[in-house]
Design a protein around this motif. Structure first.
Motif, PDB file in Angstrom:
ATOM      1  N   VAL A 241     -84.447  16.364  15.649  1.00  0.00           N
ATOM      2  CA  VAL A 241     -84.540  17.346  16.737  1.00  0.00           C
ATOM      3  C   VAL A 241     -85.813  18.157  16.517  1.00  0.00           C
ATOM      4  O   VAL A 241     -85.970  18.820  15.480  1.00  0.00           O
ATOM      5  N   VAL A 242     -86.711  18.125  17.487  1.00  0.00           N
ATOM      6  CA  VAL A 242     -88.020  18.757  17.350  1.00  0.00           C
ATOM      7  C   VAL A 242     -88.285  19.669  18.548  1.00  0.00           C
ATOM      8  O   VAL A 242     -87.636  19.550  19.593  1.00  0.00           O
ATOM      9  N   PRO A 243     -89.249  20.580  18.430  1.00  0.00           N
ATOM     10  CA  PRO A 243     -89.573  21.438  19.569  1.00  0.00           C
ATOM     11  C   PRO A 243     -90.079  20.621  20.750  1.00  0.00           C
ATOM     12  O   PRO A 243     -90.836  19.657  20.571  1.00  0.00           O
ATOM     13  N   PRO A 244     -89.670  20.979  21.958  1.00  0.00           N
ATOM     14  CA  PRO A 244     -90.195  20.285  23.143  1.00  0.00           C
ATOM     15  C   PRO A 244     -91.661  20.644  23.359  1.00  0.00           C
ATOM     16  O   PRO A 244     -92.191  21.575  22.738  1.00  0.00           O
ATOM     17  N   ALA A 245     -92.306  19.924  24.250  1.00  0.00           N
ATOM     18  CA  ALA A 245     -93.725  20.185  24.527  1.00  0.00           C
ATOM     19  C   ALA A 245     -93.940  21.613  24.995  1.00  0.00           C
ATOM     20  O   ALA A 245     -94.931  22.264  24.635  1.00  0.00           O
ATOM     21  N   SER A 246     -93.010  22.113  25.789  1.00  0.00           N
ATOM     22  CA  SER A 246     -93.072  23.502  26.243  1.00  0.00           C
ATOM     23  C   SER A 246     -91.686  24.115  26.060  1.00  0.00           C
ATOM     24  O   SER A 246     -90.745  23.749  26.763  1.00  0.00           O
ATOM     25  N   SER A 247     -91.574  25.015  25.108  1.00  0.00           N
ATOM     26  CA  SER A 247     -90.267  25.550  24.723  1.00  0.00           C
ATOM     27  C   SER A 247     -89.947  26.831  25.484  1.00  0.00           C
ATOM     28  O   SER A 247     -90.787  27.726  25.609  1.00  0.00           O
ATOM     29  N   THR A 248     -88.715  26.907  25.996  1.00  0.00           N
ATOM     30  CA  THR A 248     -88.253  28.140  26.655  1.00  0.00           C
ATOM     31  C   THR A 248     -87.193  28.854  25.830  1.00  0.00           C
ATOM     32  O   THR A 248     -86.734  29.915  26.218  1.00  0.00           O
ATOM     33  N   ASN A 249     -86.789  28.252  24.685  1.00  0.00           N
ATOM     34  CA  ASN A 249     -85.774  28.847  23.824  1.00  0.00           C
ATOM     35  C   ASN A 249     -86.345  29.086  22.432  1.00  0.00           C
ATOM     36  O   ASN A 249     -87.276  28.395  22.000  1.00  0.00           O
ATOM     37  N   ASN A 250     -85.749  30.039  21.722  1.00  0.00           N
ATOM     38  CA  ASN A 250     -86.208  30.304  20.354  1.00  0.00           C
ATOM     39  C   ASN A 250     -85.348  29.593  19.317  1.00  0.00           C
ATOM     40  O   ASN A 250     -85.392  29.919  18.143  1.00  0.00           O
ATOM     41  N   ASN A 251     -84.549  28.614  19.759  1.00  0.00           N
ATOM     42  CA  ASN A 251     -83.696  27.905  18.823  1.00  0.00           C
ATOM     43  C   ASN A 251     -83.704  26.410  19.114  1.00  0.00           C
ATOM     44  O   ASN A 251     -83.952  25.968  20.238  1.00  0.00           O
ATOM     45  N   ALA A 252     -83.383  25.645  18.067  1.00  0.00           N
ATOM     46  CA  ALA A 252     -83.262  24.200  18.231  1.00  0.00           C
ATOM     47  C   ALA A 252     -81.940  23.837  18.893  1.00  0.00           C
ATOM     48  O   ALA A 252     -81.882  22.959  19.744  1.00  0.00           O
TER      49      ALA A 252
END
Length: 515
Positions: A241-252
Motif C-alpha cells: 500500500v503506497v501513497p497515491p499520485a495525488s493524496s487527499t488523506n493523511n493516512n494509508a
C-alpha cells in the motif's frame, strides 16, 4: 500444527490412490461415485510431534494388504514415531436415494462456497455428493478441502502468524483486475477502494494478491464477534500500500468498522506524491479489531513536526473503540528524527500489543495515552527510538481514570534515549516484569505510584546483526543472548514474530523472536 492427508484407496473406485486432496477433489468423479458399493472408513492418525493426519479410505479393509492405506500411512508419518490410525467412522455405501443425493449436493456446494469461495467442479461435486448421500460424514469432505493447496493458499498467508477462517463471502483484488468486474477470484477488483465498497457484510474476506495499490482508503463496515471482516494480503507483505499520485488523506488506511482484521500488508510511505502527506499508516477507531503481520515503514519521515502528530499504527478510543489486538507487526523509520509527536504504535484504548518489532521512531516506539487502560504489552522489541515505551493517560476523551491494569512483560527495550516511562495519570495495578531493558541513555525505567519492575534483565540482548543505521537490522537472538528463557508464559502469544512456537520446555524468550 496439524497436517492432513486425505486418501481414496479403493481400487474399485477409479483404481485411484490420491495422496493429495487437491487431486482427490479434481480427479475423483462420477465414475467412482457410481461404483461406490463398499464401506467408507474415516480415520485420524496421531503421533509424535503433534502430527495429525485425517485418512479417508474407501474399501472393505483399508489398513490391510497391498495397495491399502498402510503404505500411505508409513509415508505420511515419516518422522512421527508411534503414529497410529484411529477409526472415526465406518459407513456402508449403498446406492442412495435421489432425495439424499439432492440434499448432499446442496450441502457439498455450500461447503465449497464457504471454504473456497467458488462452486465445486462437476467431478468433485458428483463424487462427494454420492459419498455424503451414502453416509460419509460431511466433516470428511471439509477435511479434504481444508488440506487442499487451494484452501491453504487462500487461508494461510506465507509467514503469517494468523490463520484466517473460512467466511461465507469472499472478494478478490489484483493489480490485473478491474473495478468494473465482479470481484470474484476469476474476475477480481483492481483497487482497495473498490473492494471497500463491496465488503459490506459480516463474514467477508477480501483477498489481496501481491502487487502495488494506492492507499488513502477508508473502511467503515463492521463484522460481528462470530463473523468478522478480514482484509488479507495473500502473501505476507506481498500487497504493498503506497501513497497515491495525488493524496487527499493523511493516512494509508482509516478503519472505522468493528470486528475488522487487517493482515499481512506492506504499508510503505517512502514515495509521496502530490497533495497531503501521510502522517498515519493503519489507523482504527473501531472496536474488537486486529492489526497483524503488517510491515509499516517510512511514514511521515518528511512531514513538519507539529502537535497534529501521527503514528504507524493508531488504535483510538475517540469513537469509543475498545479491545483491538496489534500482533506481529514490523514498524520502522517513522516520523522526523527527534520529533516527539509521531509515534510507532499509539494506543488510546484497551487491547493487546504483542510480538511487534518497532525501531527508529522519532518519538515513542510503543505509546499509551488518552484513555488507554487494560492493555497487555508482551514480547515486543523496541529499539533505536526516542522512547522505548510510554505508559500513561492524559488529554482524555471519555474518562480521566488514567492508564491502569497495564501488563508489560517479556519486552526488549534497548538503545533508546529513554526506556520505559510512566507519564501523566497512571494506576497502581500496572505490572512490569521479565523485561530486558538496557542501554537507554537517559534512564532505563521510570515508574510511578511506588511501582517496581521485577525480574528485569539488564544486559545487552546480543542480537544477531544490530545497528542503529542498518537498512534491515537483524533482531533475532544469538545463542548467547541473556533474553533466552528469561520470559514469563503469562500473556505470551503462542508464536513469535516469525510464527515459531514459543518454547515452554526451554523457557519463554524475551523479545519479538524465540531463538
Amino acid at each position: 500444527m496439524k497436517q492432513r492427508l486425505n486418501i481414496a484407496s479403493d481400487t474399485r473406485i477409479n483404481a485411484l490412490l490420491c495422496s493429495s486432496a487437491a487431486v482427490l477433489l479434481a480427479a475423483c468423479g462420477a465414475a467412482g461415485a457410481a461404483s461406490a458399493q463398499t464401506t467408507a472408513h474415516v480415520y485420524t492418525m496421531t503421533g509424535a510431534a503433534s502430527k495429525d493426519f485425517a485418512l479417508t479410505g474407501y474399501d472393505t479393509n483399508p489398513l490391510a494388504g497391498a495397495g491399502s492405506l498402510n503404505g500411505a500411512i508409513a509415508s505420511a508419518a515419516a518422522g512421527a514415531a508411534g503414529a497410529q490410525p484411529r477409526l472415526l467412522a465406518s459407513v456402508a455405501t449403498a446406492n442412495p436415494s435421489s432425495s439424499a443425493v439432492t440434499t448432499a449436493t446442496t450441502e457439498v456446494t455450500q461447503l465449497y462456497q464457504s471454504l473456497l469461495g467458488r462452486a465445486p467442479d462437476a467431478a468433485g461435486l458428483a463424487y462427494w455428493s454420492q459419498a455424503v448421500a451414502s453416509g460419509v460424514p460431511l466433516s470428511a469432505v471439509e477435511a479434504a478441502i481444508r488440506s487442499s493447496a487451494e484452501y491453504i493458499s487462500l487461508h494461510n498467508t506465507a509467514g503469517s502468524t494468523v490463520t484466517v477462517p473460512a467466511t461465507p463471502y469472499n472478494y478478490y483484488v489484483s493489480p490485473t483486475g478491474s473495478d468494473t468486474a465482479a470481484g470474484t477470484k476469476a474476475a477480481p477488483f483492481k483497487t482497495l477502494a473498490r473492494a471497500a465498497k463491496a465488503a459490506t457484510r459480516a463474514g467477508t474476506t477480501v483477498w489481496v494478491a501481491p502487487g502495488t495499490y494506492a492507499g488513502g482508503i477508508k473502511t467503515t463496515y463492521s463484522g460481528t464477534s462470530s463473523a468478522r471482516i478480514y482484509w488479507v494480503s495473500t502473501t505476507k507483505w506481498g500487497a504493498k500500500v503506497v501513497p497515491p499520485a495525488s493524496s487527499t488523506n493523511n493516512n494509508a488506511w482509516d478503519n472505522r468498522g468493528n470486528y475488522v482484521s487487517i493482515i499481512g500488508f506492506d504499508v510503505d510511505g517512502t514515495n509521496s506524491g502530490s497533495g497531503t502527506k501521510w502522517t498515519h499508516g493503519i489507523y482504527t477507531g473501531g472496536s474488537y479489531g486486529m492489526i497483524a503481520d503488517n510491515h509499516i515503514h517510512n511514514v511521515a519521515k518528511s512531514v513538519a513536526c507539529t502537535s497534529a502528530g501521527g503514528s504507524a499504527i493508531g488504535v483510538d478510543s475517540y469513537y469509543h473503540g475498545v479491545m483491538t489486538d496489534v500482533i506481529g507487526n514490523v514498524v520502522n523509520d517513522i516520523g522526523p528524527a527527534g520529533c516527539t509527536y509521531v509515534q510507532g504504535i499509539y494506543f488510546s484504548t484497551s487491547g493487546t500489543i504483542k510480538n511487534n518489532l518497532v525501531y527508529r521512531v522519532g518519538a515513542v516506539a510503543i505509546h499509551l495515552w488518552h484513555d488507554a487502560t487494560n492493555v497487555i504489552i508482551t514480547n515486543n522489541t523496541a529499539a533505536a527510538s526516542n522512547f522505548g515505551m510510554v505508559i500513561g493517560g492524559g488529554d482524555f476523551y471519555h474518562t480521566s481514570a488514567g492508564a491502569n491494569n497495564i501488563f508489560v512483560a517479556n519486552n526488549i527495550v534497548y538503545d533508546n534515549k529513554y526506556g520505559i516511562s510512566e507519564q501523566g495519570v497512571t494506576g497502581k495495578q500496572n505490572v512490569y516484569k521479565n523485561n530486558l531493558i538496557y542501554k537507554n541513555t537517559t534512564y532505563n525505567t521510570s515508574l510511578r505510584n511506588g511501582l517496581v519492575a521485577t525480574a528485569t534483565v539488564g544486559s545487552d540482548p546480543l542480537f544477531k546483526g544490530y545497528s542503529r543505521t542498518a537498512a534491515a537490522p537483524d533482531f533475532h537472538l544469538t545463542t548467547s543472548s541473556p533474553a533466552i528463557g528469561r520470559g514469563t508464559a503469562t500473556n505470551a502469544y503462542p508464536t513469535d514474530l516469525d510464527g515459531k512456537a514459543r518454547n515452554a520446555t526451554t523457557g519463554y524468550d524475551i523479545g519479538a523472536y524465540q531463538h
